[in-house]
Design a protein around this motif. Structure first.
Motif, PDB file in Angstrom:
ATOM      1  N   PHE A  46     -15.215  -8.900 -28.281  1.00 44.74           N
ATOM      2  CA  PHE A  46     -14.160  -7.876 -28.940  1.00 44.74           C
ATOM      3  C   PHE A  46     -14.072  -8.263 -30.405  1.00 44.74           C
ATOM      4  CE2 PHE A  46     -12.896  -8.374 -24.521  1.00 44.74           C
ATOM      5  CZ  PHE A  46     -12.814  -7.034 -24.299  1.00 44.74           C
ATOM      6  N   LEU A  47     -14.164  -7.550 -31.256  1.00 43.35           N
ATOM      7  CA  LEU A  47     -14.025  -7.657 -32.578  1.00 43.35           C
ATOM      8  C   LEU A  47     -12.459  -7.368 -32.867  1.00 43.35           C
ATOM      9  CD1 LEU A  47     -15.291  -8.090 -35.510  1.00 43.35           C
ATOM     10  CD2 LEU A  47     -15.289  -5.898 -35.794  1.00 43.35           C
ATOM     11  N   ILE A  48     -11.635  -8.254 -33.418  1.00 44.61           N
ATOM     12  CA  ILE A  48     -10.157  -8.027 -33.714  1.00 44.61           C
ATOM     13  C   ILE A  48     -10.122  -8.116 -35.190  1.00 44.61           C
ATOM     14  CG2 ILE A  48      -8.131  -9.327 -33.588  1.00 44.61           C
ATOM     15  CD1 ILE A  48      -9.062 -10.541 -30.898  1.00 44.61           C
ATOM     16  N   THR A  49      -9.313  -7.054 -35.555  1.00 43.06           N
ATOM     17  CA  THR A  49      -9.134  -6.996 -37.106  1.00 43.06           C
ATOM     18  C   THR A  49      -7.610  -7.197 -37.270  1.00 43.06           C
ATOM     19  OG1 THR A  49     -10.965  -5.339 -37.391  1.00 43.06           O
ATOM     20  CG2 THR A  49      -9.581  -5.605 -39.302  1.00 43.06           C
ATOM     21  N   THR A  50      -7.260  -8.167 -38.185  1.00 47.87           N
ATOM     22  CA  THR A  50      -5.620  -8.279 -38.078  1.00 47.87           C
ATOM     23  C   THR A  50      -5.483  -8.946 -39.844  1.00 47.87           C
ATOM     24  OG1 THR A  50      -3.786  -9.614 -37.282  1.00 47.87           O
ATOM     25  CG2 THR A  50      -6.130 -10.601 -37.502  1.00 47.87           C
ATOM     26  N   PRO A  51      -4.354  -8.422 -40.244  1.00 44.45           N
ATOM     27  CA  PRO A  51      -3.994  -9.177 -41.743  1.00 44.45           C
ATOM     28  C   PRO A  51      -3.665 -10.838 -41.490  1.00 44.45           C
ATOM     29  CG  PRO A  51      -2.181  -7.919 -40.857  1.00 44.45           C
ATOM     30  CD  PRO A  51      -3.347  -7.720 -39.792  1.00 44.45           C
ATOM     31  N   GLY A  52      -3.628 -11.155 -40.432  1.00 45.31           N
ATOM     32  CA  GLY A  52      -3.486 -12.738 -40.359  1.00 45.31           C
ATOM     33  C   GLY A  52      -4.207 -13.226 -39.612  1.00 45.31           C
ATOM     34  N   PRO A  53      -4.040 -14.597 -38.903  1.00 47.03           N
ATOM     35  CA  PRO A  53      -4.743 -15.298 -37.982  1.00 47.03           C
ATOM     36  C   PRO A  53      -4.946 -14.970 -36.869  1.00 47.03           C
ATOM     37  CG  PRO A  53      -2.693 -16.404 -38.022  1.00 47.03           C
ATOM     38  CD  PRO A  53      -2.625 -15.239 -39.210  1.00 47.03           C
ATOM     39  N   CYS A  54      -5.965 -15.049 -36.130  1.00 43.14           N
ATOM     40  CA  CYS A  54      -6.601 -14.640 -34.908  1.00 43.14           C
ATOM     41  C   CYS A  54      -5.553 -15.149 -33.806  1.00 43.14           C
ATOM     42  CB  CYS A  54      -8.003 -15.038 -34.638  1.00 43.14           C
ATOM     43  SG  CYS A  54      -8.694 -14.006 -33.221  1.00 43.14           S
ATOM     44  N   LEU A  55      -6.019 -14.770 -32.721  1.00 45.85           N
ATOM     45  CA  LEU A  55      -5.065 -15.203 -31.512  1.00 45.85           C
ATOM     46  C   LEU A  55      -5.285 -16.872 -31.140  1.00 45.85           C
ATOM     47  CD1 LEU A  55      -6.614 -12.484 -29.022  1.00 45.85           C
ATOM     48  CD2 LEU A  55      -4.060 -12.535 -30.038  1.00 45.85           C
ATOM     49  N   THR A  56      -4.182 -17.469 -30.851  1.00 50.28           N
ATOM     50  CA  THR A  56      -3.982 -18.772 -30.447  1.00 50.28           C
ATOM     51  C   THR A  56      -4.906 -18.995 -29.016  1.00 50.28           C
ATOM     52  OG1 THR A  56      -2.044 -18.789 -29.538  1.00 50.28           O
ATOM     53  CG2 THR A  56      -1.884 -19.248 -31.845  1.00 50.28           C
ATOM     54  N   ASP A  57      -5.258 -20.086 -28.761  1.00 49.36           N
ATOM     55  CA  ASP A  57      -5.589 -20.602 -27.534  1.00 49.36           C
ATOM     56  C   ASP A  57      -4.579 -19.875 -26.343  1.00 49.36           C
ATOM     57  OD1 ASP A  57      -7.745 -21.506 -28.640  1.00 49.36           O
ATOM     58  OD2 ASP A  57      -7.275 -23.749 -28.331  1.00 49.36           O
ATOM     59  N   GLU A  58      -3.399 -20.069 -26.625  1.00 54.57           N
ATOM     60  CA  GLU A  58      -2.146 -19.760 -25.688  1.00 54.57           C
ATOM     61  C   GLU A  58      -2.098 -18.437 -25.434  1.00 54.57           C
ATOM     62  OE1 GLU A  58      -1.704 -21.950 -28.363  1.00 54.57           O
ATOM     63  OE2 GLU A  58      -1.661 -23.904 -27.198  1.00 54.57           O
ATOM     64  N   GLN A  59      -2.156 -17.608 -26.494  1.00 58.48           N
ATOM     65  CA  GLN A  59      -2.243 -16.272 -26.305  1.00 58.48           C
ATOM     66  C   GLN A  59      -3.505 -15.706 -25.709  1.00 58.48           C
ATOM     67  OE1 GLN A  59      -2.009 -15.524 -30.647  1.00 58.48           O
ATOM     68  NE2 GLN A  59       0.256 -15.125 -30.448  1.00 58.48           N
ATOM     69  N   ILE A  60      -4.525 -16.470 -25.889  1.00 58.05           N
ATOM     70  CA  ILE A  60      -5.991 -15.838 -25.253  1.00 58.05           C
ATOM     71  C   ILE A  60      -5.850 -16.284 -23.777  1.00 58.05           C
ATOM     72  CG2 ILE A  60      -8.484 -16.420 -24.920  1.00 58.05           C
ATOM     73  CD1 ILE A  60      -8.554 -16.546 -28.079  1.00 58.05           C
ATOM     74  N   ASP A  61      -5.252 -17.463 -23.535  1.00 59.01           N
ATOM     75  CA  ASP A  61      -4.821 -17.808 -22.092  1.00 59.01           C
ATOM     76  C   ASP A  61      -4.042 -16.951 -21.211  1.00 59.01           C
ATOM     77  OD1 ASP A  61      -6.406 -20.054 -22.288  1.00 59.01           O
ATOM     78  OD2 ASP A  61      -5.017 -21.406 -22.600  1.00 59.01           O
ATOM     79  N   ASP A  62      -2.938 -16.169 -22.102  1.00 54.80           N
ATOM     80  CA  ASP A  62      -1.992 -15.399 -21.520  1.00 54.80           C
ATOM     81  C   ASP A  62      -2.832 -13.907 -21.164  1.00 54.80           C
ATOM     82  OD1 ASP A  62       0.558 -14.440 -20.801  1.00 54.80           O
ATOM     83  OD2 ASP A  62       0.592 -13.419 -22.509  1.00 54.80           O
ATOM     84  N   ILE A  63      -3.753 -13.687 -21.974  1.00 56.30           N
ATOM     85  CA  ILE A  63      -4.421 -12.460 -22.052  1.00 56.30           C
ATOM     86  C   ILE A  63      -5.504 -12.770 -20.991  1.00 56.30           C
ATOM     87  CG2 ILE A  63      -6.172 -11.052 -22.827  1.00 56.30           C
ATOM     88  CD1 ILE A  63      -4.718 -11.168 -25.603  1.00 56.30           C
ATOM     89  N   CYS A  64      -6.077 -13.714 -20.492  1.00 56.36           N
ATOM     90  CA  CYS A  64      -6.823 -14.228 -19.431  1.00 56.36           C
ATOM     91  C   CYS A  64      -5.937 -13.927 -18.134  1.00 56.36           C
ATOM     92  CB  CYS A  64      -7.670 -15.401 -19.522  1.00 56.36           C
ATOM     93  SG  CYS A  64      -8.876 -15.374 -21.039  1.00 56.36           S
TER      94      CYS A  64
END
Length: 125
Positions: A46-64
């Motif tokens: 996935f290509l994520i476009t955002t004005p700030g930083p990308c997802l954190t490890d915790e956020q990616i874990d939550d998405i998983c």
């Protein structure tokens, strides 16, 4: 914001359901964040476009975790829909082309008929 001031990040699709990341991304990264399928060096992700930083490890874990729940719900729904209502036309229903022993005997009978009608069967004379 202009696209030049947006950061782009790629993450692999492994363990991430497209619907989940699409629904959750703006919750984590804000309303301007976008996500789309993207292949990088032959690997899907996935290509994520955002004005700030990308997802954190915790956020990616939550998405998983949410992705796993989504797949389990979909599998349960497929399983219950199969048992609840019969199919009008069964999918992948096997069609008999020939059965062991039957095709060889048919071939022999055809060969015998051909030989006897053409007069080439010397065994009968």
């Amino acid at each position: 914001m202009s696209s030049s001031s947006m950061n782009k990040y790629w993450i692999p699709h492994l363990d991430i359901h497209k619907k989940v990341i699409t629904q959750e991304l703006q919750y984590y990264l804000g309303p301007e964040a976008t996500v789309r399928p993207f292949t990088r060096e032959g690997e899907d992700g996935f290509l994520i476009t955002t004005p700030g930083p990308c997802l954190t490890d915790e956020q990616i874990d939550d998405i998983c975790v949410k992705s796993k729940e989504m797949w389990e719900k979909q599998a349960a729904a497929r399983a219950s829909s199969k048992s609840d209502k019969p199919l009008k036309r069964p999918l992948h229903q096997p069609v008999v082309i020939s059965k062991a022993g039957s095709s060889g005997s048919m071939r022999r009978r055809k060969d015998d008929r051909w030989r006897s009608s053409s007069g080439q069967d010397d065994r009968r004379r």
